[in-house]
Motif scaffolding. Sequence first.
Motif, PDB file in Angstrom:
ATOM      1  N   LEU A 124       0.828  -1.208   0.000  1.00  0.00           N
ATOM      2  CA  LEU A 124       0.000   0.000   0.000  1.00  0.00           C
ATOM      3  C   LEU A 124       0.863   1.259   0.000  1.00  0.00           C
ATOM      4  N   ARG A 125       1.934   1.256   0.796  1.00  0.00           N
ATOM      5  CA  ARG A 125       2.856   2.400   0.829  1.00  0.00           C
ATOM      6  C   ARG A 125       3.507   2.615  -0.531  1.00  0.00           C
ATOM      7  N   ALA A 126       3.960   1.528  -1.140  1.00  0.00           N
ATOM      8  CA  ALA A 126       4.624   1.622  -2.444  1.00  0.00           C
ATOM      9  C   ALA A 126       3.649   2.140  -3.504  1.00  0.00           C
ATOM     10  N   ALA A 127       2.430   1.677  -3.463  1.00  0.00           N
ATOM     11  CA  ALA A 127       1.433   2.118  -4.440  1.00  0.00           C
ATOM     12  C   ALA A 127       1.114   3.593  -4.267  1.00  0.00           C
ATOM     13  N   ALA A 128       1.102   4.075  -3.027  1.00  0.00           N
ATOM     14  CA  ALA A 128       0.800   5.481  -2.767  1.00  0.00           C
ATOM     15  C   ALA A 128       1.942   6.387  -3.211  1.00  0.00           C
TER      16      ALA A 128
END
Length: 76
Positions: A56-60
């Motif tokens: 989720l962090r990487a996608a954001a």
Amino acid sequence: MLVLTRKVGEGLVIGEDIEIVIVETRGDSVRIGISAPRSVGVWRKELWDQIREENLRAAAQSPSAPLEDLFPKKEE
């Protein structure tokens, strides 16, 4: 959530091809054996949560191109 009581050697079946067996109990720990097809991911919950958070962090942080840029409309 379904809560079951099982003894060592007892188990349960999920679907037609996943089996969970209680292997050993020691104090407040339980060792379980899981038999599942290789195509089925089996993860410890805390590791699954960590991977999910990192994804989720990487996608954001990763700006993605708008779909229009990836698939421009064909002019007629």
